[in-house]
Design a protein around this motif. Structure first.
Motif, PDB file in Angstrom:
ATOM      1  N   LEU A 134     -14.622 -56.560  37.068  1.00  0.00           N
ATOM      2  CA  LEU A 134     -13.535 -55.811  38.019  1.00  0.00           C
ATOM      3  C   LEU A 134     -14.629 -55.231  39.052  1.00  0.00           C
ATOM      4  CD1 LEU A 134     -10.731 -54.948  35.468  1.00  0.00           C
ATOM      5  CD2 LEU A 134     -10.726 -56.840  37.057  1.00  0.00           C
ATOM      6  N   VAL A 149     -15.853 -57.527  41.740  1.00  0.00           N
ATOM      7  CA  VAL A 149     -15.242 -58.015  42.806  1.00  0.00           C
ATOM      8  C   VAL A 149     -14.002 -56.942  43.453  1.00  0.00           C
ATOM      9  CG1 VAL A 149     -15.297 -60.409  41.618  1.00  0.00           C
ATOM     10  CG2 VAL A 149     -13.215 -58.978  40.988  1.00  0.00           C
ATOM     11  N   LEU A 150     -13.619 -56.003  42.642  1.00  0.00           N
ATOM     12  CA  LEU A 150     -12.702 -55.242  43.457  1.00  0.00           C
ATOM     13  C   LEU A 150     -13.183 -54.201  44.666  1.00  0.00           C
ATOM     14  CD1 LEU A 150     -10.517 -54.290  40.258  1.00  0.00           C
ATOM     15  CD2 LEU A 150      -9.772 -55.818  42.284  1.00  0.00           C
ATOM     16  N   PRO A 151     -14.483 -53.631  44.373  1.00  0.00           N
ATOM     17  CA  PRO A 151     -14.862 -52.799  45.568  1.00  0.00           C
ATOM     18  C   PRO A 151     -15.167 -53.484  46.630  1.00  0.00           C
ATOM     19  CG  PRO A 151     -16.104 -52.162  43.273  1.00  0.00           C
ATOM     20  CD  PRO A 151     -15.111 -53.343  43.154  1.00  0.00           C
ATOM     21  N   LEU A 176     -13.800 -56.173  47.839  1.00  0.00           N
ATOM     22  CA  LEU A 176     -12.313 -56.603  48.239  1.00  0.00           C
ATOM     23  C   LEU A 176     -11.367 -55.551  48.668  1.00  0.00           C
ATOM     24  CD1 LEU A 176     -11.029 -59.344  45.385  1.00  0.00           C
ATOM     25  CD2 LEU A 176     -11.996 -59.618  47.742  1.00  0.00           C
ATOM     26  N   THR A 177     -11.695 -54.356  48.092  1.00  0.00           N
ATOM     27  CA  THR A 177     -10.676 -53.146  48.493  1.00  0.00           C
ATOM     28  C   THR A 177     -11.513 -52.344  49.474  1.00  0.00           C
ATOM     29  OG1 THR A 177     -11.622 -51.812  46.905  1.00  0.00           O
ATOM     30  CG2 THR A 177      -9.319 -53.061  46.495  1.00  0.00           C
ATOM     31  N   ARG A 225     -17.852 -49.377  47.582  1.00  0.00           N
ATOM     32  CA  ARG A 225     -18.478 -50.391  47.287  1.00  0.00           C
ATOM     33  C   ARG A 225     -19.880 -50.629  46.536  1.00  0.00           C
ATOM     34  NH1 ARG A 225     -18.477 -53.210  53.212  1.00  0.00           N
ATOM     35  NH2 ARG A 225     -19.655 -54.589  51.940  1.00  0.00           N
ATOM     36  N   ALA A 256     -20.196 -52.385  43.184  1.00  0.00           N
ATOM     37  CA  ALA A 256     -20.590 -53.780  43.055  1.00  0.00           C
ATOM     38  C   ALA A 256     -21.824 -53.957  42.462  1.00  0.00           C
ATOM     39  CB  ALA A 256     -20.001 -54.779  44.199  1.00  0.00           C
TER      40      ALA A 256
END
Length: 120
Positions: A58, A61-63, A65-66, A70, A73
């Motif tokens: 998670l 990919v989440l940082p 994407l949001t 950042r 990642a």
């Protein structure tokens, strides 16, 4: 460069979501055919490794994407590099010389971390 980092991170995340999910949900007997090392590790440790893998996936990919935190990642990718160094060590200590997957995941995590860090 940014797209390559995203693709590498997404593929790595899929692998770790799957593997980590198995470690969280399956019992020792069902894990043994895929992961012979589970006999030498207490099940709470196997579950903890699974949780780390899912959370790391998670974090890959989440940082990005949001757009929030950042830096997580590349930190997650570095965590996977360290995880694979440990996994390779366990395999070699057990006399298992089949470490190609571990080395591939280590290189993929290092590449993903480098590509995502360079796009910050």
């Amino acid at each position: 460069m940014k797209a390559a980092g995203g693709i590498a991170a997404a593929l790595l995340a899929l692998f770790y979501l799957y593997g980590g999910g198995l470690k969280l949900l399956r019992n020792r007997a069902r894990l043994r055919p895929m992961m012979a090392w589970v006999d030498s590790v207490p099940m709470p440790a196997v579950r903890a490794i699974g949780a780390i893998e899912v959370l790391g996936a998670l974090g890959l990919v989440l940082p990005p994407l949001t757009g929030l935190a950042r830096w997580l990642a590349p930190a997650a990718a570095l965590g996977f590099v360290l995880l694979q160094l440990g996994a390779t060590s366990v395999h070699l200590r057990m006399g298992d010389r089949r470490i190609a997957l571990n080395l591939t995941l280590l290189l993929a995590a290092a590449t993903s971390g480098w590509l995502t860090a360079s796009s910050l």
